[in-house]
Design an enzyme around this catalytic site. Structure first.
Site, PDB file in Angstrom:
ATOM      1  CB  THR A 245      -0.852  -0.028   1.296  1.00  0.00           C
ATOM      2  OG1 THR A 245      -1.767  -1.106   1.184  1.00  0.00           O
ATOM      3  CG2 THR A 245      -1.610   1.270   1.507  1.00  0.00           C
ATOM      4  N   GLY A 275     -10.591  -2.586   3.308  1.00  0.00           N
ATOM      5  CA  GLY A 275      -9.666  -2.421   4.437  1.00  0.00           C
ATOM      6  C   GLY A 275      -9.718  -1.016   5.013  1.00  0.00           C
ATOM      7  CG  ASP A 276      -6.156   0.279   6.908  1.00  0.00           C
ATOM      8  OD1 ASP A 276      -6.062  -0.664   6.091  1.00  0.00           O
ATOM      9  OD2 ASP A 276      -5.183   0.962   7.257  1.00  0.00           O
TER      10      ASP A 276
HETATM   11  N1  ASP Z   1      -4.050  -1.695   4.876  1.00  0.00           N
HETATM   12  C1  ASP Z   1      -4.331  -2.339   3.619  1.00  0.00           C
HETATM   13  C2  ASP Z   1      -5.612  -3.124   3.745  1.00  0.00           C
HETATM   14  O1  ASP Z   1      -5.843  -3.738   4.773  1.00  0.00           O
HETATM   15  C3  ASP Z   1      -3.246  -3.263   3.178  1.00  0.00           C
HETATM   16  C4  ASP Z   1      -1.852  -2.704   3.240  1.00  0.00           C
HETATM   17  O2  ASP Z   1      -1.594  -1.726   3.913  1.00  0.00           O
HETATM   18  O3  ASP Z   1      -1.004  -3.245   2.568  1.00  0.00           O
HETATM   19  O4  ASP Z   1      -6.354  -3.169   2.805  1.00  0.00           O
END
Ligand code: ASP
Length: 379
Positions: A245, A275-276
């Site tokens: 990400t 996700g977040d």
């Molecule tokens: N936080 C992201 C998610 O959970 C994944 C990531 O940070 O790589 O979708």
């Protein structure tokens, strides 16, 4: 005279208080940033023109915000996870470093030319989204069903305006769509086909879903699917689960903060899982009065801990420095729930931190007067 100088020295960073020789005092704008040069200059002026001390100078500073002394800054992450030297070829490492450097320089160039922190965030994230190396845009990971579903968000620290898109599969640069949601719609988050239609109507570049296919990410999905349990979604120690990400924070000449995050989510995600990253307060947050934050890691935990806002609140209400707030969340509170990942944070004075509890996190910064740095592994 003595009191005046002493107050400036003591209050260089936090206490925005001026006392003149007649013992009049004024509380000035919180954004006033004193670096060493500014302090010496003010002290010099006081020595040469002692009479100036009786002039009510505080309102002048309050209006200008003395922003000339804000050190323009850009901070980037490219994901956290099982990133170690053993798993990384020299060529791969070079490619990551080169792209991080390009992204940091591009955003910094925008700030240097007087552009806004929001413009810098969008510009830098676009470079990372267009690279197949990162799990955002072109390099997005695959869902359980072999698709790419992308999320992104952006926030303006000055106005607290925010925009996000979730679960989109045809928008080339989701960060641009998030920015358009913020600036050209009354909403904060749009999802799926509705978000794609909105992006199209706003003239953003739409691509065929096959644009997001990369051999490397597809193989990661296949390896996970071939595991006994059908591929654990939760195992961040699995190299195929490592994150990529991207997130960018910027501080511009005007002293305004902005934050943005973009992702393909987590490999093997199912059922339209979000996700977040597109969630304001979890993956992204920016408030001039505290700091800007972008998260990366196992999103479910970041949502439950409202990580980005929690760090901002620790700074704003808890009086913590950004480094302390990030360490508290990433080293103590998140692992206590079982969560792993990292964050970057940046305040209005240019204090920044890049903290993670995984083996590595792609990260970079560039700051006026301090230079730049690119890092991958633990230092
Ligand atoms: N936080 C992201 C998610 O959970 C994944 C990531 O940070 O790589 O979708």
């Amino acid at each position: 005279m003595f009191i005046y100088i002493k107050v400036i020295l003591v209050s260089r960073k936090f206490v925005n208080l001026f006392i003149d020789k007649k013992m009049n005092f004024s509380i000035i704008h919180k954004r006033l940033y004193f670096n060493k040069k500014a302090c010496s200059l003010l002290i010099g002026i006081c020595i040469i023109f002692p009479n100036l001390l009786s002039v009510p100078i505080a309102p002048v500073f309050a209006q200008t915000g003395s922003t000339d002394t804000v050190p323009i800054t850009i901070v980037i992450h490219g994901g956290a996870g099982t990133i170690n030297r053993e798993n990384m070829s020299r060529e791969m490492e070079k490619a990551y470093r080169t792209t991080l450097q390009q992204a940091v320089n591009f955003g910094y160039g925008i700030l240097e030319r007087g552009g806004t922190s929001l413009e810098a965030v969008v510009g830098s994230i676009k470079i990372l989204e267009d690279s197949p190396l990162f799990n955002a845009g072109k390099g997005a990971v695959f869902t359980h069903d072999g698709k790419n579903e992308l999320d992104a968000s952006i926030m303006d620290g000055k106005s607290l305006a925010a925009g996000a898109v979730a679960g989109v599969g045809t928008i080339k640069n989701p960060i641009e769509a998030a920015y358009a949601v913020m600036t050209q719609s009354p909403h904060v988050m749009l999802s799926g086909s509705g978000a794609e239609q909105f992006a199209k109507e706003k003239g953003l570049e739409i691509v065929d879903p096959s644009y997001f296919f990369t051999e490397r990410r597809y193989k990661s999905l296949q390896r996970l699917l071939n595991q006994k349990d059908g591929g654990s979604f939760n195992n961040l120690l699995n190299p195929d689960q490592k994150h990529g990400t991207v997130g960018v924070l910027a501080l511009d000449r005007e002293g305004n903060l902005a934050a943005g995050t973009s992702t393909g989510g987590m490999t093997n995600k199912k059922y339209g899982r979000i996700g977040d990253s597109p969630i304001i307060g979890a993956g992204t947050y920016a408030d001039n009065l505290s700091c800007a934050v972008s998260s990366t890691g196992h999103g479910e935990f970041f949502i439950r801990k409202v990580v980005a806002y929690d760090i901002s609140a620790k700074v704003r209400y808890g009086g913590m420095a950004v480094q302390e707030a990030c360490e508290k969340v990433i080293y103590e509170e998140l692992p206590a729930l079982g969560g792993s990942g990292g964050v970057i944070a940046l305040d209005q004075y240019g204090n920044y931190s890049m903290v993670f509890n995984t083996e590595g996190m792609y990260r970079a910064f560039r700051q006026e007067g301090k230079g730049s740095g690119i890092y991958i592994y633990k230092q």
